[in-house]
Write a protein that holds these residues in place. Sequence first.
Motif, mmCIF file in Angstrom:
data_model
loop_
_atom_site.group_PDB
_atom_site.id
_atom_site.type_symbol
_atom_site.label_atom_id
_atom_site.label_comp_id
_atom_site.label_asym_id
_atom_site.label_seq_id
_atom_site.Cartn_x
_atom_site.Cartn_y
_atom_site.Cartn_z
ATOM 1 N N ALA A 68 0.820 -1.224 0.000
ATOM 2 C CA ALA A 68 0.000 0.000 0.000
ATOM 3 C C ALA A 68 0.843 1.259 0.000
ATOM 4 O O ALA A 68 0.373 2.330 0.348
ATOM 5 C CB ALA A 68 -0.966 0.019 1.187
ATOM 6 N N GLU A 69 2.121 1.144 -0.422
ATOM 7 C CA GLU A 69 3.022 2.291 -0.465
ATOM 8 C C GLU A 69 3.721 2.444 -1.807
ATOM 9 O O GLU A 69 4.573 3.309 -1.964
ATOM 10 C CB GLU A 69 4.087 2.166 0.627
ATOM 11 N N GLY A 70 3.423 1.579 -2.768
ATOM 12 C CA GLY A 70 4.064 1.672 -4.066
ATOM 13 C C GLY A 70 5.460 1.092 -4.113
ATOM 14 O O GLY A 70 6.246 1.447 -4.980
ATOM 15 N N GLU A 71 5.766 0.163 -3.190
ATOM 16 C CA GLU A 71 7.109 -0.411 -3.161
ATOM 17 C C GLU A 71 7.178 -1.851 -3.652
ATOM 18 O O GLU A 71 8.252 -2.327 -4.001
ATOM 19 C CB GLU A 71 7.682 -0.357 -1.733
ATOM 20 N N CYS A 72 6.055 -2.567 -3.697
ATOM 21 C CA CYS A 72 6.132 -3.991 -4.048
ATOM 22 C C CYS A 72 5.647 -4.295 -5.452
ATOM 23 O O CYS A 72 6.005 -5.326 -6.025
ATOM 24 C CB CYS A 72 5.359 -4.826 -3.032
ATOM 25 N N GLY A 73 4.811 -3.448 -6.029
ATOM 26 C CA GLY A 73 4.367 -3.640 -7.405
ATOM 27 C C GLY A 73 3.331 -4.725 -7.607
ATOM 28 O O GLY A 73 2.971 -5.022 -8.750
ATOM 29 N N GLU A 86 -0.199 8.602 2.063
ATOM 30 C CA GLU A 86 -0.875 9.234 3.204
ATOM 31 C C GLU A 86 -2.298 8.698 3.356
ATOM 32 O O GLU A 86 -2.768 8.457 4.473
ATOM 33 C CB GLU A 86 -0.908 10.754 3.003
ATOM 34 N N VAL A 87 -2.977 8.502 2.254
ATOM 35 C CA VAL A 87 -4.344 7.972 2.293
ATOM 36 C C VAL A 87 -4.350 6.550 2.836
ATOM 37 O O VAL A 87 -5.182 6.184 3.684
ATOM 38 C CB VAL A 87 -4.964 8.012 0.877
ATOM 39 N N ASN A 88 -3.421 5.720 2.351
ATOM 40 C CA ASN A 88 -3.421 4.304 2.731
ATOM 41 C C ASN A 88 -2.893 4.049 4.133
ATOM 42 O O ASN A 88 -3.463 3.254 4.890
ATOM 43 C CB ASN A 88 -2.576 3.505 1.734
ATOM 44 N N ILE A 89 -1.786 4.682 4.472
ATOM 45 C CA ILE A 89 -1.092 4.361 5.723
ATOM 46 C C ILE A 89 -1.571 5.221 6.876
ATOM 47 O O ILE A 89 -1.687 4.749 8.011
ATOM 48 C CB ILE A 89 0.432 4.522 5.542
ATOM 49 N N ARG A 90 -1.843 6.492 6.599
ATOM 50 C CA ARG A 90 -2.230 7.411 7.676
ATOM 51 C C ARG A 90 -3.709 7.801 7.623
ATOM 52 O O ARG A 90 -4.139 8.702 8.327
ATOM 53 C CB ARG A 90 -1.348 8.664 7.640
ATOM 54 N N SER A 91 -4.455 7.133 6.758
ATOM 55 C CA SER A 91 -5.911 7.372 6.641
ATOM 56 C C SER A 91 -6.230 8.845 6.407
ATOM 57 O O SER A 91 -7.215 9.376 6.925
ATOM 58 C CB SER A 91 -6.641 6.873 7.894
ATOM 59 N N ARG A 92 -5.405 9.515 5.615
ATOM 60 C CA ARG A 92 -5.645 10.925 5.334
ATOM 61 C C ARG A 92 -6.883 11.073 4.448
ATOM 62 O O ARG A 92 -7.052 10.351 3.468
ATOM 63 C CB ARG A 92 -4.421 11.533 4.638
ATOM 64 N N ARG A 93 -7.717 12.006 4.797
ATOM 65 C CA ARG A 93 -8.922 12.282 4.015
ATOM 66 C C ARG A 93 -9.026 13.782 3.803
ATOM 67 O O ARG A 93 -8.708 14.575 4.687
ATOM 68 C CB ARG A 93 -10.172 11.762 4.735
ATOM 69 N N GLU A 94 -9.471 14.163 2.622
ATOM 70 C CA GLU A 94 -9.619 15.576 2.283
ATOM 71 C C GLU A 94 -11.051 15.832 1.848
ATOM 72 O O GLU A 94 -11.679 14.989 1.195
ATOM 73 C CB GLU A 94 -8.676 15.972 1.143
ATOM 74 N N ASN A 95 -11.561 17.002 2.177
ATOM 75 C CA ASN A 95 -12.886 17.370 1.698
ATOM 76 C C ASN A 95 -12.871 17.695 0.207
ATOM 77 O O ASN A 95 -13.880 17.522 -0.485
ATOM 78 C CB ASN A 95 -13.414 18.577 2.474
ATOM 79 N N CYS A 96 -11.720 18.182 -0.260
ATOM 80 C CA CYS A 96 -11.618 18.555 -1.671
ATOM 81 C C CYS A 96 -10.227 18.194 -2.186
ATOM 82 O O CYS A 96 -9.221 18.558 -1.584
ATOM 83 C CB CYS A 96 -11.872 20.045 -1.849
ATOM 84 N N VAL A 97 -10.172 17.465 -3.297
ATOM 85 C CA VAL A 97 -8.920 17.096 -3.958
ATOM 86 C C VAL A 97 -8.972 17.631 -5.384
ATOM 87 O O VAL A 97 -9.972 17.451 -6.089
ATOM 88 C CB VAL A 97 -8.718 15.569 -3.970
ATOM 89 N N ILE A 98 -7.902 18.297 -5.790
ATOM 90 C CA ILE A 98 -7.820 18.850 -7.141
ATOM 91 C C ILE A 98 -6.672 18.167 -7.875
ATOM 92 O O ILE A 98 -5.524 18.226 -7.430
ATOM 93 C CB ILE A 98 -7.595 20.371 -7.108
ATOM 94 N N ALA A 99 -6.977 17.511 -8.985
ATOM 95 C CA ALA A 99 -5.970 16.813 -9.783
ATOM 96 C C ALA A 99 -5.446 17.736 -10.879
ATOM 97 O O ALA A 99 -6.223 18.380 -11.586
ATOM 98 C CB ALA A 99 -6.560 15.551 -10.403
ATOM 99 N N VAL A 100 -4.116 17.794 -11.015
ATOM 100 C CA VAL A 100 -3.503 18.678 -12.014
ATOM 101 C C VAL A 100 -2.618 17.904 -12.983
ATOM 102 O O VAL A 100 -1.942 18.494 -13.826
ATOM 103 C CB VAL A 100 -2.661 19.782 -11.332
ATOM 104 N N ASP A 101 -2.617 16.573 -12.888
ATOM 105 C CA ASP A 101 -1.648 15.772 -13.644
ATOM 106 C C ASP A 101 -1.851 15.820 -15.148
ATOM 107 O O ASP A 101 -0.908 15.572 -15.904
ATOM 108 C CB ASP A 101 -1.666 14.322 -13.169
ATOM 109 N N ARG A 102 -3.037 16.122 -15.624
ATOM 110 C CA ARG A 102 -3.273 16.139 -17.074
ATOM 111 C C ARG A 102 -3.434 17.549 -17.630
ATOM 112 O O ARG A 102 -3.802 17.715 -18.798
ATOM 113 C CB ARG A 102 -4.522 15.313 -17.435
#
Length: 493
Positions: free
Chosen positions: A41-46, A247-263
């Motif tokens: 859940a951290e992107g290390e094992c694939g 942060e979402v997986n390990i620390r249960s971080r939650r946001e009221n609003c998420v803005i994606a800028v990757d595209r």
Amino acid sequence: MVAARITVNGKEAPISPAAPHTTTLDFLRERGLTGTKEGCAEGECGACSVLVARPGVNKPTDWVAVNACLVPAAALDGQEIITAEGLATAGEPGTPPTLHPVQEEMAVRGGSQCGYCTPGFICSMAAEYYRPDRCAHAEPADSTASTQSTDAEHGPNGFDLHALSGNLCRCTGYRPIRDAAFAVGTPTDEDRLARRREQSPPAPVATEYTQGDTTFLRPSTLAEVLQLLRERPDAAVVAGSTDWGVEVNIRSRRENCVIAVDRLPELRELRVESGHIEIGAALTLTEIERRLNGEVPLLAELFPQFASRLIRNSATLGGNLGTGSPIGDSPPVLLALEASVLLADADGEREVPLSDYFTGYRQSVRRPGELIRAVRVPLPLSPVVGFHKIAKRRFDDISSVAVAFALDIEDGIVRKARIGLGGVAATPIRSLVTEAALEGKPWATETVEAAARVLRGEGTPMSDHRASSLYRSAMLGQSLLKLYAQTTEAVSS
């Protein structure tokens, strides 16, 4: 607004009722596609890797392997993905599907041990299988010679084992997995996924996905994003999600609003101009690496040591700088390159030298509502460069110390020295005292040894589970001695 959906193995699947923070991994497993596994859940094992259709470098579309455990499903709205289950070709009714060439080689060569990691390996291997510029090498004339190329990490079929650097096998089945990777051929004209590369990938879609009191937004333009950030300065901005996903997986971080800028097109440009190179903040490290193709040697040294190929397929320079981590790998390199960041908000844009950007632990001069639009590297580049990452693992690890050098040496004299350090202070720093100790001096043993003693005293290294403060200080000095040895060897050869 069209309902959010993803094309999975050729069929559209609605994202609803998944929460905006739901990972692509959980989204797929909830729909019965259990080949995609969760290991870390951290992107290390694939174990969770899947293929995503993305804009290509050599063809309209590249099949790119990413960690499904990090990417929220909402971030793939309108996109097209393939899982391990979707690689095989369906047969006639009542007959089993035909295995994909990668699956076939893994099966016949014993590449699957317990099987848990196998689907992830297969997806990463398939991405390399479809890499357009993968070229086979000539077979050795001596039949007793190894069937591998002279580089043990590249097969005679051009397969780059670094494509699997983000995949772990806990049964230590690496030899047969390597054998399978080096045995795959080239895609045939009938291969549907190879033909798919000739068509453009799905265009980014504007997304407004809300469940309960949380919202995931993907605006169409930079202007829309900047206006949203003015209205919602508390919103989380994500690109590749390689940090936020943890942060979402390990620390249960939650946001009221998420803005994606990757595209965002405005954040995905790469321009080489007369006085500088401008790199869009949302270009992935893999895209930067392949587009620059070695034009910036110091960045070329950085990329293979930055996490794994799976992470580099999603991670961005904007994200690495935006987190402000003192152990990020790109800041020391960009400091040595004298880079600056372009910060944009609804009122305009400003350029800040990276040496002035960091103000404290995970803090910077970036104001609420501001976004990193691009990184600017001035030209010409210094010809003598080196990047040394000291870590417990050779690849896919967090650095204990990272040191980047960029030197101008003329007639045996150091005319200019720029040194970036990571892991030795609350922020990435320039090694100003050591730079001064080198400039104007001969590039010779006496100078370098004296400067190495100075470099050992730079920063305020601390002791933690990765390394002691004494070790970090020692590695700083050793890195300069190593650079000198490397440059001396290069000159003598």
